[in-house]
Motif scaffolding. Sequence first.
Motif, PDB file in Angstrom:
ATOM      1  N   ARG A  15       0.849  -1.269   0.228  1.00  0.00           N
ATOM      2  CA  ARG A  15      -0.046   0.055   0.112  1.00  0.00           C
ATOM      3  C   ARG A  15       1.010   1.308   0.058  1.00  0.00           C
ATOM      4  NH1 ARG A  15      -2.412  -0.987   5.388  1.00  0.00           N
ATOM      5  NH2 ARG A  15      -3.083   1.257   5.073  1.00  0.00           N
ATOM      6  N   ARG A  16       2.139   1.325   0.858  1.00  0.00           N
ATOM      7  CA  ARG A  16       2.684   2.460   0.659  1.00  0.00           C
ATOM      8  C   ARG A  16       3.585   2.676  -0.663  1.00  0.00           C
ATOM      9  NH1 ARG A  16       6.152   0.779   4.624  1.00  0.00           N
ATOM     10  NH2 ARG A  16       4.559   1.710   6.203  1.00  0.00           N
ATOM     11  N   ALA A  17       3.732   1.434  -1.286  1.00  0.00           N
ATOM     12  CA  ALA A  17       4.588   1.329  -2.748  1.00  0.00           C
ATOM     13  C   ALA A  17       3.548   2.039  -3.673  1.00  0.00           C
ATOM     14  CB  ALA A  17       4.824   0.110  -3.141  1.00  0.00           C
ATOM     15  N   ILE A  18       1.913   1.859  -3.489  1.00  0.00           N
ATOM     16  CA  ILE A  18       1.244   2.423  -4.142  1.00  0.00           C
ATOM     17  C   ILE A  18       0.895   4.066  -4.024  1.00  0.00           C
ATOM     18  CG2 ILE A  18      -1.445   2.573  -4.548  1.00  0.00           C
ATOM     19  CD1 ILE A  18      -1.516  -0.511  -4.211  1.00  0.00           C
ATOM     20  N   MET A  19       0.914   4.269  -2.771  1.00  0.00           N
ATOM     21  CA  MET A  19       0.714   5.781  -2.460  1.00  0.00           C
ATOM     22  C   MET A  19       2.121   6.465  -3.099  1.00  0.00           C
ATOM     23  SD  MET A  19      -2.114   5.579  -1.057  1.00  0.00           S
ATOM     24  CE  MET A  19      -3.065   4.345  -0.674  1.00  0.00           C
ATOM     25  N   ASP A  20       3.120   5.885  -2.866  1.00  0.00           N
ATOM     26  CA  ASP A  20       4.481   6.526  -3.356  1.00  0.00           C
ATOM     27  C   ASP A  20       4.698   6.724  -4.829  1.00  0.00           C
ATOM     28  OD1 ASP A  20       4.879   7.179  -0.716  1.00  0.00           O
ATOM     29  OD2 ASP A  20       6.273   5.653  -0.172  1.00  0.00           O
ATOM     30  N   HIS A  21       3.899   5.980  -5.582  1.00  0.00           N
ATOM     31  CA  HIS A  21       3.883   5.677  -6.956  1.00  0.00           C
ATOM     32  C   HIS A  21       3.994   6.982  -7.644  1.00  0.00           C
ATOM     33  CE1 HIS A  21       3.961   4.534 -11.220  1.00  0.00           C
ATOM     34  NE2 HIS A  21       4.390   3.154 -10.595  1.00  0.00           N
ATOM     35  N   PRO A  22       5.017   7.305  -8.637  1.00  0.00           N
ATOM     36  CA  PRO A  22       5.103   8.804  -9.374  1.00  0.00           C
ATOM     37  C   PRO A  22       3.642   8.910 -10.056  1.00  0.00           C
ATOM     38  CG  PRO A  22       6.673   6.921 -10.251  1.00  0.00           C
ATOM     39  CD  PRO A  22       6.275   6.426  -8.960  1.00  0.00           C
ATOM     40  N   PHE A  23       2.894   7.776 -10.319  1.00  0.00           N
ATOM     41  CA  PHE A  23       1.552   8.541 -10.882  1.00  0.00           C
ATOM     42  C   PHE A  23       0.790   9.084 -10.190  1.00  0.00           C
ATOM     43  CE2 PHE A  23      -2.676   7.704 -12.360  1.00  0.00           C
ATOM     44  CZ  PHE A  23      -2.690   7.666 -13.631  1.00  0.00           C
ATOM     45  N   LEU A  24       0.909   8.714  -8.945  1.00  0.00           N
ATOM     46  CA  LEU A  24      -0.117   9.322  -7.866  1.00  0.00           C
ATOM     47  C   LEU A  24       0.510  10.406  -7.397  1.00  0.00           C
ATOM     48  CD1 LEU A  24      -1.596   5.850  -6.042  1.00  0.00           C
ATOM     49  CD2 LEU A  24      -2.785   7.784  -7.861  1.00  0.00           C
ATOM     50  N   ARG A 203      -1.754  -6.571  -5.871  1.00  0.00           N
ATOM     51  CA  ARG A 203      -0.613  -6.387  -6.655  1.00  0.00           C
ATOM     52  C   ARG A 203      -0.968  -5.935  -7.952  1.00  0.00           C
ATOM     53  NH1 ARG A 203       1.179 -12.214  -4.593  1.00  0.00           N
ATOM     54  NH2 ARG A 203       2.192 -11.639  -2.489  1.00  0.00           N
ATOM     55  N   TYR A 204      -2.192  -6.415  -8.611  1.00  0.00           N
ATOM     56  CA  TYR A 204      -2.533  -5.903  -9.849  1.00  0.00           C
ATOM     57  C   TYR A 204      -2.941  -4.587  -9.769  1.00  0.00           C
ATOM     58  CZ  TYR A 204      -2.887 -10.542 -12.115  1.00  0.00           C
ATOM     59  OH  TYR A 204      -2.777 -11.611 -12.667  1.00  0.00           O
ATOM     60  N   GLU A 205      -3.417  -3.833  -8.596  1.00  0.00           N
ATOM     61  CA  GLU A 205      -3.743  -2.435  -8.463  1.00  0.00           C
ATOM     62  C   GLU A 205      -2.489  -1.745  -8.744  1.00  0.00           C
ATOM     63  OE1 GLU A 205      -6.396  -0.524  -8.098  1.00  0.00           O
ATOM     64  OE2 GLU A 205      -7.563  -2.502  -8.198  1.00  0.00           O
ATOM     65  N   TRP A 206      -1.342  -1.971  -8.076  1.00  0.00           N
ATOM     66  CA  TRP A 206      -0.065  -1.473  -8.496  1.00  0.00           C
ATOM     67  C   TRP A 206       0.205  -1.390  -9.685  1.00  0.00           C
ATOM     68  CZ3 TRP A 206       4.720  -2.384 -10.300  1.00  0.00           C
ATOM     69  CH2 TRP A 206       5.828  -1.483 -10.101  1.00  0.00           C
ATOM     70  N   MET A 207       0.336  -2.735 -10.329  1.00  0.00           N
ATOM     71  CA  MET A 207       0.683  -2.928 -11.705  1.00  0.00           C
ATOM     72  C   MET A 207       0.057  -2.090 -12.636  1.00  0.00           C
ATOM     73  SD  MET A 207       1.124  -6.892 -11.317  1.00  0.00           S
ATOM     74  CE  MET A 207       1.423  -7.288 -13.264  1.00  0.00           C
ATOM     75  N   PHE A 208      -1.366  -1.848 -12.348  1.00  0.00           N
ATOM     76  CA  PHE A 208      -2.146  -1.112 -13.209  1.00  0.00           C
ATOM     77  C   PHE A 208      -1.768   0.290 -13.387  1.00  0.00           C
ATOM     78  CE2 PHE A 208      -6.035   0.953 -14.950  1.00  0.00           C
ATOM     79  CZ  PHE A 208      -6.795   0.128 -15.712  1.00  0.00           C
ATOM     80  N   TRP A 209      -1.408   0.931 -12.063  1.00  0.00           N
ATOM     81  CA  TRP A 209      -0.999   2.231 -12.335  1.00  0.00           C
ATOM     82  C   TRP A 209       0.297   2.367 -12.715  1.00  0.00           C
ATOM     83  CZ3 TRP A 209      -3.708   2.221  -7.360  1.00  0.00           C
ATOM     84  CH2 TRP A 209      -4.983   3.026  -7.438  1.00  0.00           C
ATOM     85  N   ASP A 210       1.278   1.431 -12.521  1.00  0.00           N
ATOM     86  CA  ASP A 210       2.686   1.652 -13.023  1.00  0.00           C
ATOM     87  C   ASP A 210       2.673   1.478 -14.683  1.00  0.00           C
ATOM     88  OD1 ASP A 210       5.447   1.401 -12.539  1.00  0.00           O
ATOM     89  OD2 ASP A 210       5.297  -0.688 -13.724  1.00  0.00           O
ATOM     90  N   SER A 211       1.842   0.423 -15.141  1.00  0.00           N
ATOM     91  CA  SER A 211       1.672   0.533 -16.612  1.00  0.00           C
ATOM     92  C   SER A 211       1.112   1.544 -17.068  1.00  0.00           C
ATOM     93  CB  SER A 211       0.661  -0.927 -17.173  1.00  0.00           C
ATOM     94  OG  SER A 211      -0.532  -0.718 -16.719  1.00  0.00           O
ATOM     95  N   ALA A 212       0.185   2.321 -16.414  1.00  0.00           N
ATOM     96  CA  ALA A 212      -0.129   3.439 -17.083  1.00  0.00           C
ATOM     97  C   ALA A 212       0.949   4.707 -17.066  1.00  0.00           C
ATOM     98  CB  ALA A 212      -1.547   4.057 -16.195  1.00  0.00           C
TER      99      ALA A 212
END
Length: 220
Positions: A15-24, A203-212
């Motif tokens: 979850r922290r990796a999702i929040m810190d993803h550059p997309f977001l 995990r797919y949620e992180w992958m979805f934002w990363d792929s975008a």
Amino acid sequence: MSFCDTIWEELTPLRRAIMDHPFLTELADGTLQAESFRHYIVQDSLYLAEYARVLALAAARAPSAAGRLEFSDGAKVAVQVEEALHQAFFAQFGVTPEMAHDSAPSPECLAYTSYLSALAATRSYEELIAGILPCFWIYWEVGCHVKPRAASPNPYAAWIETYAAPSFGEATDRVRALVDAAAEAATPATRAAMATAFRYASRYEWMFWDSAYRRAGWPI
């Protein structure tokens, strides 16, 4: 702790990796490149069309009236979000209906929707709703995380407001309660399978934002 609280705590690093993803982080700043967001909304429209079907299947399989009502309403809302929010963003970011219709799902989008469809077709109701929950819960957490940090004005304000809305949080809480109730009545083996479904979907949620963010397509 409840089933949901336990698995949610376990996935804190993800979850922290999702929040810190550059997309977001860039979306919150208003600096996310339009092409990355355009990729996201097209893929999300494809995702939501399939997610609505999965929610409808969950409603059909639900053993309780509360489950049937919640997941059928969720399917309706998914279609409404696709029609309203995405159409507005399509106009704002130059996506024509023809472009959206002709777009193929990315590998990540296809993998995610195929996984949820496989849960609906071949696995237990308990596993299915555990796999459905991360899309609700992670988006609610993202909305609440991004909103107080968002620049103003922000080209992505409507997206942020949608997922930070109290009504979306209330829907998330209702689905979470259904998952906890199912887990409480389930066998240890079924609870373990539910946890696996929740992990994979997260995990797919992180992958979805990363792929975008990378505007990923098929490598060959």
